[in-house]
Design a protein around this motif. Structure first.
Motif, short mmCIF file in Angstrom:
data_model
loop_
_atom_site.label_atom_id
_atom_site.label_comp_id
_atom_site.label_asym_id
_atom_site.label_seq_id
_atom_site.Cartn_x
_atom_site.Cartn_y
_atom_site.Cartn_z
N PHE A 11 72.66 42.72 39.63
CA PHE A 11 71.60 41.73 39.78
C PHE A 11 72.11 40.36 40.19
O PHE A 11 71.34 39.41 40.25
N SER A 12 73.39 40.24 40.46
CA SER A 12 73.94 38.95 40.85
C SER A 12 73.26 38.40 42.09
O SER A 12 72.90 37.22 42.16
N LEU A 13 73.05 39.25 43.09
CA LEU A 13 72.41 38.82 44.34
C LEU A 13 70.95 38.46 44.08
O LEU A 13 70.45 37.46 44.62
N PHE A 195 63.76 29.19 32.33
CA PHE A 195 63.47 30.62 32.34
C PHE A 195 64.77 31.42 32.45
O PHE A 195 65.04 32.34 31.68
N PHE A 196 65.56 31.08 33.48
CA PHE A 196 66.81 31.80 33.73
C PHE A 196 67.81 31.63 32.60
O PHE A 196 68.59 32.53 32.30
N GLN A 197 67.82 30.46 31.98
CA GLN A 197 68.80 30.15 30.95
C GLN A 197 68.55 30.92 29.66
O GLN A 197 69.49 31.25 28.94
N HIS A 198 67.29 31.21 29.36
CA HIS A 198 66.95 31.86 28.10
C HIS A 198 66.49 33.30 28.26
O HIS A 198 66.19 33.97 27.26
N TYR A 203 71.12 39.95 33.75
CA TYR A 203 71.72 39.69 35.04
C TYR A 203 73.12 39.10 34.88
O TYR A 203 73.46 38.54 33.85
N LYS A 204 73.93 39.27 35.91
CA LYS A 204 75.22 38.59 36.01
C LYS A 204 75.08 37.50 37.06
O LYS A 204 74.61 37.75 38.16
N SER A 205 75.51 36.31 36.73
CA SER A 205 75.33 35.19 37.64
C SER A 205 76.56 34.88 38.48
O SER A 205 76.60 33.87 39.18
N SER A 206 77.57 35.75 38.39
CA SER A 206 78.75 35.62 39.24
C SER A 206 79.34 34.21 39.14
O SER A 206 79.44 33.66 38.04
N PHE A 207 79.70 33.62 40.28
CA PHE A 207 80.34 32.30 40.26
C PHE A 207 79.38 31.20 39.84
O PHE A 207 79.81 30.10 39.46
N TRP A 208 78.06 31.47 39.89
CA TRP A 208 77.09 30.45 39.54
C TRP A 208 77.25 29.96 38.10
O TRP A 208 76.94 28.81 37.79
N CYS A 213 73.90 26.31 34.15
CA CYS A 213 73.74 26.84 32.79
C CYS A 213 72.88 28.10 32.85
O CYS A 213 71.65 28.03 32.87
N THR A 214 73.52 29.25 32.89
CA THR A 214 72.83 30.53 33.00
C THR A 214 72.72 31.17 31.62
O THR A 214 73.31 30.71 30.64
#
Length: 284
Positions: A11-13, A195-198, A203-208, A213-214
């Motif tokens: 799900f990184s992409l 939303f994304f943070q909590h 998902y994996k946020s890779s280099f992000w 703050c993921t």
């Protein structure tokens, strides 16, 4: 509970597309009916993220809970506070003195990102100090009281704490001359990042995650033991945690997170009014 370390990588992409598209869409929105347009975008992204966390949860036990209605009420109250503050700025902007030193000549996207950076700095410090001073912790502990994490938790906070976190940065960017519409867009982007943070979406946020703050890094901030939760205070960028030495991540320790919530307060109030008055007990 055993979680597969490979599930979230695919799900990184998708995360990158959703995160970047939300920023670009909000930045380049026309200013007409801006508040309502941003609310519509938040609704659309909220539905998408909710669907993803139901289908691919980080923790299946966090998918549903008794506190759905409570968290929706928190979201309504606290987002209404933001809208009211921004709308008030629109109304009084012609009457308040301003220092026109904000770089309004640079591209709009960089103006919005700069506004976010400034607001995030003050949110970081109010947040961090809220883990130091008891009267602030009483207000902020509401945010930590949930025993599960999902996309609505970002706005679960005491109304007074909401004002304390948002007002310093909002006031500064306004008085240095940032466009009020761009300030509204910055808060819209911050709301989607909440939303994304909590989220419970695995998902994996890779280099992000080195930049933003993921959920991968923010979950460490919600660990049950108070002493373990003194990390990753940022709301949008990780730069402040990195500069001020509060950054933490342990991606190879998948079982180290444990439960979330406040282990020291197992009988935390479970109603809005109960939590509201508990937050004020050291003030009144």
């Amino acid at each position: 509970m055993k979680r597969s370390p490979t599930v979230g990588k695919q799900f990184s992409l998708i995360y990158s597309i959703l995160m970047l598209s939300s920023i670009l869409i909000i930045v380049y929105l026309p200013n007409d009916y801006l508040t309502f347009t941003i609310m519509g975008i938040l609704f659309i992204y909220g539905v998408l993220i909710r669907k993803l966390e139901i289908m691919y949860p980080y923790d299946p036990l966090w998918v549903n809970g008794w506190d759905d209605s409570l968290d929706r009420f928190y979201y309504f109250i606290n987002y209404s506070i933001k809208i009211s503050a921004l709308y008030s700025l629109h109304l009084i902007s012609d009457f308040l003195p301003r220092f026109h030193i904000f770089p309004n000549q640079i591209p709009i996207i960089f103006q919005v990102l700069l506004i976010l950076l400034i607001i995030d700095f003050f949110v970081y410090w109010v947040h961090r100090l809220s883990h130091v001073y008891p009267f602030l912790w009483d207000l902020h502990s509401i945010h930590h009281s949930s025993k599960r994490l999902y996309f609505l938790n970002g706005e679960k906070r005491h109304a007074l704490h909401q004002l304390l976190e948002g007002t310093p940065g909002l006031a500064l960017v306004y008085f240095i001359g940032a466009d009020v519409s761009l300030i509204s867009k910055a808060f819209g982007i911050l709301a989607i990042n909440m939303f994304f943070q909590h989220t419970n979406w695995n998902y994996k946020s890779s280099f992000w995650k080195r930049i933003i703050c993921t959920a991968e890094v923010h979950r460490w901030h919600h660990r049950q033991d108070y002493k373990d939760a003194q990390v990753n205070y940022g709301a949008w960028l990780r730069i402040w945690d990195q500069i001020f030495k509060s950054s933490f991540d342990a991606p190879d320790s998948r079982e180290a997170l444990g439960g979330v919530g406040i282990a020291e307060e197992p009988h935390y109030p479970t109603t809005y009014l109960g939590q509201f008055y508990r937050g004020l007990k050291k003030i009144i």
